[in-house]
Motif scaffolding. Structure first.
Motif, PDB file in Angstrom:
ATOM      1  N   GLU A   1     -39.294   9.407 -28.189  1.00 56.03           N
ATOM      2  CA  GLU A   1     -39.650   8.420 -27.177  1.00 56.03           C
ATOM      3  C   GLU A   1     -39.284   7.018 -27.645  1.00 56.03           C
ATOM      4  O   GLU A   1     -38.767   6.202 -26.867  1.00 56.03           O
ATOM      5  CB  GLU A   1     -41.146   8.507 -26.871  1.00 56.03           C
ATOM      6  CG  GLU A   1     -41.552   9.726 -26.059  1.00 56.03           C
ATOM      7  CD  GLU A   1     -40.886   9.751 -24.688  1.00 56.03           C
ATOM      8  OE1 GLU A   1     -40.803   8.687 -24.047  1.00 56.03           O
ATOM      9  OE2 GLU A   1     -40.418  10.827 -24.279  1.00 56.03           O
ATOM     10  N   LYS A   2     -39.547   6.730 -28.918  1.00 57.44           N
ATOM     11  CA  LYS A   2     -39.174   5.418 -29.468  1.00 57.44           C
ATOM     12  C   LYS A   2     -37.659   5.232 -29.420  1.00 57.44           C
ATOM     13  O   LYS A   2     -37.158   4.157 -29.083  1.00 57.44           O
ATOM     14  CB  LYS A   2     -39.666   5.309 -30.918  1.00 57.44           C
ATOM     15  CG  LYS A   2     -41.169   5.259 -31.073  1.00 57.44           C
ATOM     16  CD  LYS A   2     -41.546   5.180 -32.547  1.00 57.44           C
ATOM     17  CE  LYS A   2     -43.048   5.226 -32.739  1.00 57.44           C
ATOM     18  NZ  LYS A   2     -43.432   5.219 -34.184  1.00 57.44           N
ATOM     19  N   THR A   3     -36.937   6.288 -29.766  1.00 57.56           N
ATOM     20  CA  THR A   3     -35.474   6.219 -29.761  1.00 57.56           C
ATOM     21  C   THR A   3     -34.956   5.964 -28.346  1.00 57.56           C
ATOM     22  O   THR A   3     -34.041   5.155 -28.141  1.00 57.56           O
ATOM     23  CB  THR A   3     -34.874   7.529 -30.310  1.00 57.56           C
ATOM     24  OG1 THR A   3     -35.377   7.750 -31.629  1.00 57.56           O
ATOM     25  CG2 THR A   3     -33.351   7.440 -30.372  1.00 57.56           C
ATOM     26  N   LEU A   4     -35.535   6.647 -27.355  1.00 59.73           N
ATOM     27  CA  LEU A   4     -35.097   6.476 -25.971  1.00 59.73           C
ATOM     28  C   LEU A   4     -35.381   5.066 -25.460  1.00 59.73           C
ATOM     29  O   LEU A   4     -34.558   4.474 -24.755  1.00 59.73           O
ATOM     30  CB  LEU A   4     -35.798   7.494 -25.074  1.00 59.73           C
ATOM     31  CG  LEU A   4     -35.306   8.944 -25.194  1.00 59.73           C
ATOM     32  CD1 LEU A   4     -36.155   9.869 -24.345  1.00 59.73           C
ATOM     33  CD2 LEU A   4     -33.850   9.037 -24.770  1.00 59.73           C
ATOM     34  N   LYS A   5     -36.529   4.513 -25.802  1.00 60.54           N
ATOM     35  CA  LYS A   5     -36.849   3.140 -25.410  1.00 60.54           C
ATOM     36  C   LYS A   5     -35.849   2.164 -26.003  1.00 60.54           C
ATOM     37  O   LYS A   5     -35.386   1.231 -25.339  1.00 60.54           O
ATOM     38  CB  LYS A   5     -38.271   2.783 -25.850  1.00 60.54           C
ATOM     39  CG  LYS A   5     -39.362   3.438 -25.027  1.00 60.54           C
ATOM     40  CD  LYS A   5     -40.737   3.030 -25.511  1.00 60.54           C
ATOM     41  CE  LYS A   5     -41.832   3.707 -24.685  1.00 60.54           C
ATOM     42  NZ  LYS A   5     -43.198   3.350 -25.170  1.00 60.54           N
ATOM     43  N   SER A   6     -35.525   2.408 -27.270  1.00 60.41           N
ATOM     44  CA  SER A   6     -34.544   1.551 -27.937  1.00 60.41           C
ATOM     45  C   SER A   6     -33.178   1.681 -27.283  1.00 60.41           C
ATOM     46  O   SER A   6     -32.467   0.691 -27.078  1.00 60.41           O
ATOM     47  CB  SER A   6     -34.467   1.922 -29.424  1.00 60.41           C
ATOM     48  OG  SER A   6     -33.518   1.124 -30.092  1.00 60.41           O
ATOM     49  N   LEU A   7     -32.811   2.916 -26.891  1.00 59.37           N
ATOM     50  CA  LEU A   7     -31.521   3.152 -26.257  1.00 59.37           C
ATOM     51  C   LEU A   7     -31.467   2.480 -24.885  1.00 59.37           C
ATOM     52  O   LEU A   7     -30.489   1.816 -24.540  1.00 59.37           O
ATOM     53  CB  LEU A   7     -31.281   4.655 -26.120  1.00 59.37           C
ATOM     54  CG  LEU A   7     -29.970   5.093 -25.456  1.00 59.37           C
ATOM     55  CD1 LEU A   7     -28.775   4.616 -26.263  1.00 59.37           C
ATOM     56  CD2 LEU A   7     -29.920   6.601 -25.291  1.00 59.37           C
ATOM     57  N   ASN A   8     -32.529   2.648 -24.106  1.00 63.38           N
ATOM     58  CA  ASN A   8     -32.557   2.062 -22.762  1.00 63.38           C
ATOM     59  C   ASN A   8     -32.546   0.537 -22.795  1.00 63.38           C
ATOM     60  O   ASN A   8     -32.016  -0.106 -21.892  1.00 63.38           O
ATOM     61  CB  ASN A   8     -33.788   2.558 -21.999  1.00 63.38           C
ATOM     62  CG  ASN A   8     -33.690   4.027 -21.655  1.00 63.38           C
ATOM     63  OD1 ASN A   8     -32.598   4.558 -21.485  1.00 63.38           O
ATOM     64  ND2 ASN A   8     -34.824   4.708 -21.569  1.00 63.38           N
ATOM     65  N   SER A   9     -33.121  -0.048 -23.831  1.00 65.25           N
ATOM     66  CA  SER A   9     -33.129  -1.510 -23.926  1.00 65.25           C
ATOM     67  C   SER A   9     -31.742  -2.065 -24.211  1.00 65.25           C
ATOM     68  O   SER A   9     -31.458  -3.231 -23.941  1.00 65.25           O
ATOM     69  CB  SER A   9     -34.093  -1.958 -25.028  1.00 65.25           C
ATOM     70  OG  SER A   9     -33.596  -1.611 -26.307  1.00 65.25           O
ATOM     71  N   LYS A  10     -30.860  -1.215 -24.737  1.00 60.23           N
ATOM     72  CA  LYS A  10     -29.491  -1.655 -25.045  1.00 60.23           C
ATOM     73  C   LYS A  10     -28.548  -1.428 -23.875  1.00 60.23           C
ATOM     74  O   LYS A  10     -27.452  -1.977 -23.842  1.00 60.23           O
ATOM     75  CB  LYS A  10     -28.954  -0.893 -26.277  1.00 60.23           C
ATOM     76  CG  LYS A  10     -29.708  -1.214 -27.562  1.00 60.23           C
ATOM     77  CD  LYS A  10     -29.587  -2.677 -27.936  1.00 60.23           C
ATOM     78  CE  LYS A  10     -30.389  -2.990 -29.186  1.00 60.23           C
ATOM     79  NZ  LYS A  10     -30.378  -4.435 -29.485  1.00 60.23           N
ATOM     80  N   ILE A  11     -28.946  -0.580 -22.929  1.00 65.47           N
ATOM     81  CA  ILE A  11     -28.096  -0.309 -21.769  1.00 65.47           C
ATOM     82  C   ILE A  11     -28.738  -1.005 -20.572  1.00 65.47           C
ATOM     83  O   ILE A  11     -29.638  -0.471 -19.934  1.00 65.47           O
ATOM     84  CB  ILE A  11     -27.970   1.214 -21.533  1.00 65.47           C
ATOM     85  CG1 ILE A  11     -27.433   1.877 -22.789  1.00 65.47           C
ATOM     86  CG2 ILE A  11     -27.057   1.512 -20.350  1.00 65.47           C
ATOM     87  CD1 ILE A  11     -27.423   3.377 -22.732  1.00 65.47           C
ATOM     88  N   LEU A  12     -28.274  -2.205 -20.259  1.00 62.17           N
ATOM     89  CA  LEU A  12     -28.964  -3.066 -19.311  1.00 62.17           C
ATOM     90  C   LEU A  12     -28.409  -2.968 -17.894  1.00 62.17           C
ATOM     91  O   LEU A  12     -29.148  -2.779 -16.940  1.00 62.17           O
ATOM     92  CB  LEU A  12     -28.902  -4.524 -19.797  1.00 62.17           C
ATOM     93  CG  LEU A  12     -29.464  -4.768 -21.214  1.00 62.17           C
ATOM     94  CD1 LEU A  12     -29.259  -6.223 -21.600  1.00 62.17           C
ATOM     95  CD2 LEU A  12     -30.938  -4.417 -21.271  1.00 62.17           C
ATOM     96  N   THR A  13     -27.113  -3.119 -17.723  1.00 59.56           N
ATOM     97  CA  THR A  13     -26.527  -3.226 -16.395  1.00 59.56           C
ATOM     98  C   THR A  13     -26.088  -1.864 -15.871  1.00 59.56           C
ATOM     99  O   THR A  13     -25.908  -0.909 -16.629  1.00 59.56           O
ATOM    100  CB  THR A  13     -25.316  -4.155 -16.424  1.00 59.56           C
ATOM    101  OG1 THR A  13     -24.281  -3.548 -17.194  1.00 59.56           O
ATOM    102  CG2 THR A  13     -25.673  -5.503 -17.030  1.00 59.56           C
TER     103      THR A  13
END
Length: 367
Positions: free
Chosen positions: A193-205
């Protein structure tokens, strides 16, 4: 003394040129900065993807252990039930032997046969002595055999009770092991879950998301093409051409995304996304050979089965893979467990059918 003055308009033009040069310089710096930032983001996303793969594989490892533990628990419970049945049968035999021995003892005492010497001395006719001895020997042998049988039953009963205790201890140990495995799985899921949050924060647009999906789809197509190129067709696998609307879906669940519907931008779903609870068995739609069994970016843990004649089925986002490359599978055989690997927010399975590398609508085959 002569003095030269530039017209005011000329001064304004020169100032505009300087301002324009400065603006251009600033824009170039911003572009360079954005490029650097984009490159850093791409590197970070790649690093996070590697961590996601690591998290998914850790969960898969524990999930397989949990499934194995559940199987052992089921087998142990069945063995305990069988031992209890044996115990009940032996208890009945023990009661029967006790009754038989009691009856023999009562019979012996009531007829005076309990005193062998007295029995012989009381014989008035010598010709009856041999007959009496033979009769007494028969009774004694029968009683000894009953005692022997009784001792055997007691020993068997003790063995069964001891085995019951061993199996009960094993079941308790398996329950403790399963508890530890579940705790480990929860910890691994927390890390993911932490990894996914970190991934989603890097993919913005939306453009970045589209680029990500394009990359994942390209990776999948390349992997399937590589599998197709390496595939050695087996004569005994006849394909799926004659099985339209005759196959069962790989898992019981609701179809969340249908074949051909919009995925992102111009991208379309090339299979179906089926929602189902974590840990449910995913079953092979038909006989085949496992061609691929590994983690794939964007699709998590993936298993691909060759059915012959150019037909393949693909199952993605699994929690764990139960088969390895080269394994033969039969229709309805569990090959994976439902999960949410690869970064999806809801548990389920991504399911494709392909013929000669091209995706086809699974609804034409499954009912």
């Amino acid at each position: 003394m002569l003095c030269c003055f530039l017209p005011i308009s000329s001064l304004a033009t020169e100032q505009q040129k300087q301002d324009t040069r400065q603006d251009l310089s600033d824009v170039k710096k911003q572009i360079a900065s954005h490029k650097d930032q984009l490159q850093q983001n791409n590197q970070q996303v790649e690093s996070i993807q590697k961590q996601l793969r690591k998290d998914d594989l850790a969960i898969a490892s524990v999930a397989r252990k949990v499934k194995d533990t559940n199987t052992q628990q089921t087998q142990t419970r069945a063995k305990i039930a069988d031992l209890r049945q044996q115990q009940q049968q032996l208890q009945k035999q023990k009661q029967q032997q006790e009754g038989l021995l009691a009856e023999q003892i009562r019979s012996a005492y009531s007829s005076g046969h309990h005193d062998y010497l007295k029995l012989l001395l009381n014989q008035q006719k010598p010709e009856q002595v041999q007959r009496t001895l033979t009769y007494y020997s028969y009774l004694n042998d029968a009683r000894m055999q009953s005692i022997g049988n009784f001792q055997d039953i007691l020993q068997q009963l003790a063995d069964v009770e001891q085995e019951q205790q061993i199996q009960a201890d094993k079941l308790q140990a398996l329950a403790q092991e399963q508890k530890q495995q579940q705790q480990q799985m929860l910890a691994n899921q927390g890390e993911r879950e932490k990894t996914l949050k970190s991934l989603n924060s890097k993919i913005l647009t939306s453009k970045q998301r589209l680029n990500k999906l394009e990359g994942e789809e390209k990776s999948l197509i390349q992997t399937l093409a590589r599998i197709q190129a390496q595939l050695q067709k087996q004569k005994e696998l006849t394909g799926l051409s004659k099985l339209k609307r005759k196959l069962k879906w790989p898992v019981r669940g609701r179809i969340a995304h249908s074949f051909g519907t919009k995925k992102q931008g111009y991208l379309r779903w090339k299979g179906v996304m089926m929602n189902a609870p974590v840990g449910r068995d995913i079953k092979a739609i038909h006989d085949g050979t496992v061609l691929f069994s590994d983690w794939l970016k964007g699709y998590g843990l993936v298993i691909v089965v060759d059915h012959g004649d150019g037909y393949m089925s693909l199952y993605g986002h699994n929690q764990a893979l139960l088969k390895n490359v080269g394994d033969r599978v039969e229709i309805g055989e569990p090959i994976a467990l439902v999960g949410q690997s690869g970064g999806v927010s809801q548990s389920g399975v991504y399911f494709e059918i392909r013929h000669k590398g091209k995706p086809v609508n699974p609804k034409l085959w499954c009912r």
